[in-house]
Design a protein around this motif. Structure first.
Motif, PDB file in Angstrom:
ATOM      1  N   LEU A 186     -24.096 -20.178 -73.855  1.00  0.00           N
ATOM      2  CA  LEU A 186     -24.765 -20.227 -72.515  1.00  0.00           C
ATOM      3  C   LEU A 186     -24.096 -19.198 -71.583  1.00  0.00           C
ATOM      4  CD1 LEU A 186     -25.030 -24.169 -72.534  1.00  0.00           C
ATOM      5  CD2 LEU A 186     -26.862 -22.721 -72.181  1.00  0.00           C
ATOM      6  N   PRO A 187     -24.363 -19.014 -70.414  1.00  0.00           N
ATOM      7  CA  PRO A 187     -23.865 -18.281 -69.605  1.00  0.00           C
ATOM      8  C   PRO A 187     -22.341 -18.809 -68.995  1.00  0.00           C
ATOM      9  CG  PRO A 187     -25.744 -18.670 -68.607  1.00  0.00           C
ATOM     10  CD  PRO A 187     -25.834 -19.326 -69.819  1.00  0.00           C
ATOM     11  N   THR A 188     -21.445 -17.900 -68.828  1.00  0.00           N
ATOM     12  CA  THR A 188     -20.032 -18.293 -68.504  1.00  0.00           C
ATOM     13  C   THR A 188     -19.900 -19.524 -67.471  1.00  0.00           C
ATOM     14  OG1 THR A 188     -19.291 -15.865 -68.796  1.00  0.00           O
ATOM     15  CG2 THR A 188     -17.732 -17.424 -67.711  1.00  0.00           C
ATOM     16  N   HIS A 189     -18.887 -20.417 -67.716  1.00  0.00           N
ATOM     17  CA  HIS A 189     -18.876 -21.498 -67.110  1.00  0.00           C
ATOM     18  C   HIS A 189     -19.932 -22.428 -67.070  1.00  0.00           C
ATOM     19  CE1 HIS A 189     -14.840 -20.512 -66.302  1.00  0.00           C
ATOM     20  NE2 HIS A 189     -15.043 -19.668 -65.207  1.00  0.00           N
ATOM     21  N   THR A 190     -21.091 -22.567 -67.963  1.00  0.00           N
ATOM     22  CA  THR A 190     -21.945 -23.554 -68.315  1.00  0.00           C
ATOM     23  C   THR A 190     -22.018 -24.200 -69.346  1.00  0.00           C
ATOM     24  OG1 THR A 190     -23.311 -21.911 -66.795  1.00  0.00           O
ATOM     25  CG2 THR A 190     -24.665 -23.772 -67.983  1.00  0.00           C
ATOM     26  N   PHE A 191     -22.247 -25.494 -69.484  1.00  0.00           N
ATOM     27  CA  PHE A 191     -22.077 -26.186 -70.698  1.00  0.00           C
ATOM     28  C   PHE A 191     -23.089 -27.218 -70.738  1.00  0.00           C
ATOM     29  CE2 PHE A 191     -17.712 -25.377 -69.268  1.00  0.00           C
ATOM     30  CZ  PHE A 191     -17.274 -24.462 -69.924  1.00  0.00           C
ATOM     31  N   HIS A 192     -23.645 -27.636 -71.803  1.00  0.00           N
ATOM     32  CA  HIS A 192     -24.435 -28.694 -72.163  1.00  0.00           C
ATOM     33  C   HIS A 192     -23.621 -29.610 -72.110  1.00  0.00           C
ATOM     34  CE1 HIS A 192     -28.568 -27.391 -72.409  1.00  0.00           C
ATOM     35  NE2 HIS A 192     -28.292 -26.429 -73.376  1.00  0.00           N
ATOM     36  N   ILE A 193     -23.807 -31.142 -71.419  1.00  0.00           N
ATOM     37  CA  ILE A 193     -23.174 -32.089 -71.478  1.00  0.00           C
ATOM     38  C   ILE A 193     -23.973 -33.321 -71.719  1.00  0.00           C
ATOM     39  CG2 ILE A 193     -21.448 -33.716 -70.244  1.00  0.00           C
ATOM     40  CD1 ILE A 193     -20.502 -31.173 -68.830  1.00  0.00           C
ATOM     41  N   ILE A 194     -24.123 -34.025 -72.913  1.00  0.00           N
ATOM     42  CA  ILE A 194     -24.997 -34.994 -73.180  1.00  0.00           C
ATOM     43  C   ILE A 194     -23.996 -36.145 -73.377  1.00  0.00           C
ATOM     44  CG2 ILE A 194     -26.593 -35.658 -74.776  1.00  0.00           C
ATOM     45  CD1 ILE A 194     -27.445 -32.969 -75.135  1.00  0.00           C
ATOM     46  N   THR A 195     -24.387 -37.407 -73.041  1.00  0.00           N
ATOM     47  CA  THR A 195     -23.844 -38.797 -72.971  1.00  0.00           C
ATOM     48  C   THR A 195     -24.707 -39.636 -73.873  1.00  0.00           C
ATOM     49  OG1 THR A 195     -22.154 -38.379 -71.149  1.00  0.00           O
ATOM     50  CG2 THR A 195     -22.565 -40.607 -71.856  1.00  0.00           C
ATOM     51  N   GLY A 196     -24.220 -40.094 -74.827  1.00  0.00           N
ATOM     52  CA  GLY A 196     -25.031 -41.455 -75.462  1.00  0.00           C
ATOM     53  C   GLY A 196     -24.320 -42.711 -75.220  1.00  0.00           C
TER      54      GLY A 196
END
Length: 430
Positions: A198-208
């Motif tokens: 992903l672009p710099t300083h961009t993250f997928h954050i997924i919570t279950g």
């Protein structure tokens, strides 16, 4: 080799040494390795920014290890008291990004708010997940008090009328290291599942979110703890991913941080966690899930003891006390750390799973708290690094991922659902 001396009257000194675990983090601070821990709490009341800022100002004197800024010496980094005013800011989707030392009035943590949520992001040089949980819980308690609620102290909520205690401020690695004992570090390359960054300083954050009782039931049915169960799930899904790929089959290794406070009865609010590793080599044959659970359980219970921890602590302390390293200028140390991480960081582990455990709050505070979420720092090669935390009847697992692909998250939560654990998914991406 003698141990470094513990510092005295930590709260009354104008500057402080970094603890033993924190020494490497400034040299790693980059876009690839932010070493930022995030933990958030959802309350039953909305967050008013000025009131939250007042609560933050109220608690900072109780946490002198957090009220600091990072400074450079000739040989080592050190902390200096930060007399600036802390700030709070609206939350964003770009969570867990690198902390720049000059931002945020030079504090090494950030406090965010969104609707009824308070979030803390802290540079790992300050503390570990447990220390973050205590700081955030005490902040939430003080915010509720400013809203007119009677909130007691206890558990992870510190008493603001007390002065900081010496045992909260110590470098517990030094005190509990076993002199002369060391353990070898992993050196061989292991399997990694990569993807499109992903672009710099961009993250997928997924919570279950899932029922904690159901998770415990499924783990107990296999004779395992929750941490052992989740670690075995990670081993299985990464083994399955690798099986579908061409090329050499490598060992899958999961890194599992452990809170050293439990073994030694330490009360420090600085760092005191180290990482065990659990592996499975596909070249030895095909593993059933039951085999992976048993192997994980037996190994973690075998290594998780004071003797092993003391040796791991001492391996780190020896680096700090080495006469050669102590005399090397800081800019050379930084270069060496960055170079070492470029060639070795995360290459010896496939993924990370860290379980913060149960959040312990005073009984009169619990009705005002809906949930906690805990997220470890994002890795460079570890596509999905996972953090778990439990509060009330809910256990939350959060995956921080720097890749566009979310195969790891989907496989992990799909396995749990198929194993009888209902999961409700929340994501920062729509």
């Amino acid at each position: 080799m003698s141990k470094p001396k513990q510092e005295k009257q930590w709260a009354d000194k104008p500057w402080f040494r970094l603890d033993n675990a924190a020494l490497i983090f400034p040299g790693q601070n980059s876009e690839q390795w932010s070493n930022v821990i995030r933990i958030s709490v959802d309350l039953t009341v909305p967050i008013e920014p000025q009131r939250l800022k007042q609560a933050l100002c109220d608690i900072l004197p109780r946490f002198p290890t957090m009220a600091v800024q990072l400074k450079k010496g000739f040989f080592w980094y050190y902390f200096e008291k930060n007399e600036n005013e802390p700030v709070v800011r609206p939350d964003s989707n770009n969570q867990g990004v690198r902390i720049q030392y000059h931002e945020n009035n030079r504090f090494l943590f950030r406090v965010f708010y969104y609707r009824n949520r308070i979030a803390l992001e802290a540079f790992h040089a300050l503390t570990d997940g447990y220390g973050c949980a205590v700081f955030l819980s005490t902040l939430a308690a003080q915010y509720l008090r400013l809203c007119g609620h009677e909130i007691s102290c206890g558990g992870m909520v510190l008493d603001l009328s007390e002065k900081p205690k010496p045992e909260e401020l110590e470098d517990a690695f030094i005190r509990n290291a076993t002199p002369g004992a060391t353990l070898p570090r992993g050196t061989h390359k292991v399997y990694h599942k990569t993807g499109v960054s992903l672009p710099t300083h961009t993250f997928h954050i997924i919570t279950g979110n899932m029922p904690v009782d159901r998770v415990k039931q499924r783990a107990a049915a296999r004779g395992a703890t929750v941490t052992e169960y989740f670690t075995a799930v990670l081993l299985k899904i990464y083994l399955d991913f690798q099986k579908q790929e061409a090329g050499r089959q490598r060992e899958v290794v999961i890194q599992v941080p452990v809170n050293g406070r439990k073994a030694f009865g330490a009360k420090t609010l600085r760092n005191m966690s180290v990482c065990y590793t659990v592996g499975a080599d596909p070249n030895l044959g095909t593993y059933t899930f039951e085999e992976l659970v048993r192997q994980t359980s037996l190994w973690l219970r075998y290594v998780n003891n004071k003797k092993t921890l003391g040796a791991m602590f001492n391996s780190n302390v020896q680096l700090q006390t080495s006469p050669l390293l102590r005399r090397i200028p800081l800019f050379i140390k930084d270069f060496g750390i960055r170079l070492s991480f470029h060639f070795t960081a995360e290459k010896t582990n496939t993924a990370l799973f860290t379980n913060l455990g149960v959040i312990d709050l005073p009984a009169d505070m619990r009705p005002f708290v809906e949930s906690y979420i805990f997220m470890p720092s994002v890795g460079k090669l570890n596509g999905g690094r996972m953090g778990a935390v439990s509060f009330g009847s809910t256990l939350s697992v959060t995956v921080a991922n720097r890749y566009r692909e979310t195969d790891v998250e989907r496989a992990f939560f799909r396995f749990l659902i198929q194993d009888g654990v209902p999961v409700k998914i929340i994501s920062n991406f729509t």
